[in-house]
Design a protein around this motif. Structure first.
Motif, PDB file in Angstrom:
ATOM      1  N   SER A 137     -50.856  15.221  -3.750  1.00 10.01           N
ATOM      2  CA  SER A 137     -49.585  14.969  -4.442  1.00 10.01           C
ATOM      3  C   SER A 137     -48.463  15.833  -3.870  1.00 10.01           C
ATOM      4  N   THR A 188     -39.615   9.665  -8.143  1.00 12.65           N
ATOM      5  CA  THR A 188     -39.101  10.216  -6.888  1.00 12.65           C
ATOM      6  C   THR A 188     -39.088   9.159  -5.791  1.00 12.65           C
ATOM      7  N   SER A 233     -43.904  12.421 -11.852  1.00 11.01           N
ATOM      8  CA  SER A 233     -42.939  12.978 -10.903  1.00 11.01           C
ATOM      9  C   SER A 233     -42.864  12.168  -9.613  1.00 11.01           C
ATOM     10  N   LEU A 234     -43.999  11.694  -9.118  1.00 13.07           N
ATOM     11  CA  LEU A 234     -44.005  10.993  -7.836  1.00 13.07           C
ATOM     12  C   LEU A 234     -43.390   9.597  -7.914  1.00 13.07           C
ATOM     13  N   MET A 285     -45.031  14.481  -2.145  1.00  8.15           N
ATOM     14  CA  MET A 285     -43.742  14.933  -2.664  1.00  8.15           C
ATOM     15  C   MET A 285     -42.910  15.574  -1.554  1.00  8.15           C
ATOM     16  N   TYR A 309     -48.677  14.182 -12.137  1.00 14.37           N
ATOM     17  CA  TYR A 309     -48.118  13.833 -10.845  1.00 14.37           C
ATOM     18  C   TYR A 309     -47.514  12.436 -10.810  1.00 14.37           C
ATOM     19  N   THR A 330     -40.062  17.643 -10.798  1.00 13.43           N
ATOM     20  CA  THR A 330     -41.241  18.450 -10.470  1.00 13.43           C
ATOM     21  C   THR A 330     -41.730  19.260 -11.664  1.00 13.43           C
TER      22      THR A 330
END
Length: 258
Positions: free
Chosen positions: A159, A217, A213-214, A163, A210, A204
């Motif tokens: 991850s 993003t 956030s991922l 990122m 994860y 983040t």
């Protein structure tokens, strides 16, 4: 196993950026110089942000967990704002430098276009940002130890690599959009770059969730990529010609300032 994780995460994080560097920048000494200068500007912004955050932590109550968490958020926001301030300062410096290069050049056109400068400087910001984001994580990936042995997520290294790759590419897109907005004095686009940068950085804080956030993003990465493409003068027609290798002038490696 640890070597596989190390090399795999390294190639995921830096593979696309290194490929872009080798194919579009490495053969041009002037572009390499501007990329290194962009990386240096990002490094100075981090240094200032780190200094302010370090002083803030020292004068605060270190036993107050809520206060320390607030200072962490403050540090992230301050770092993002300083990065964008230094991006603007670098844009101003490059404008002056380009005018100087034009005065020294025997040609009537600038030796490097503002769009190329935006791309190169953005990639420089991204390289340095990615290196500082993931270098300690990669160092830990070689062991000793096993990720997730105490019930934590086993996708920590993977991850982090994805990122980092997104952040590097985002800096490149942000650079293109930011420089184009400054050229056109379109300040709402500059504000959009800053806000999207703040959003990605604050996402983040969702870790170790994860997915939370991922996924956002990469949605922002996709949207900023489209915006940067059109800001760089792209269109559906030029995209088609580029993908079919029928418009070599559109490729940065063969592009000449107009």
């Amino acid at each position: 196993m640890t070597a596989s994780v190390f090399f795999g995460c390294t190639f995921i994080a830096f593979g696309p950026a290194i490929s872009l560097f080798l194919f579009t920048i490495a053969r041009e000494p002037l572009r390499v110089i501007f990329l290194i200068a962009g990386a240096f500007f990002w490094l100075v912004s981090l240094l200032l942000a780190s200094l302010v955050w370090f002083i803030s932590v020292r004068i605060s109550n270190m036993d107050n967990e809520a206060q320390q968490k607030g200072l962490l958020i403050f540090g992230v926001v301050l770092s993002v704002l300083l990065q964008e301030v230094f991006r603007f300062a670098y844009y101003k410096l490059l404008k002056k430098a380009n005018e100087g290069l034009l005065a020294l050049s025997q040609e009537e056109t600038m030796p490097i276009s503002i769009r190329q400068l935006a791309y190169v400087s953005g990639l420089g910001f991204g390289f340095m940002s990615g290196a500082f984001s993931v270098v300690n994580i990669l160092a830990d990936s070689v062991g000793p130890g096993t990720v997730g042995i105490h019930g934590d997520s086993q996708h920590y290294f993977l991850s982090s690599a994805f990122m980092t790759m997104a952040i590097i590419l985002l800096h490149m897109f942000w650079g293109v959009v930011f420089f184009d907005a400054c050229e056109k004095q379109c300040w709402w686009a500059v504000a959009a770059v800053v806000i999207s940068h703040l959003t990605v950085s604050c996402l983040t804080f969702q870790n170790p969730e994860y997915v939370a956030s991922l996924v956002p993003t990469y949605v922002i990465l996709f949207l900023m990529g489209i915006w940067a493409f059109y800001s760089a003068g792209g269109s559906l027609r030029t995209l088609k010609l580029c993908l079919t290798c029928k418009d070599k002038d559109f490729l940065l490696a063969n592009h000449r300032p107009r």
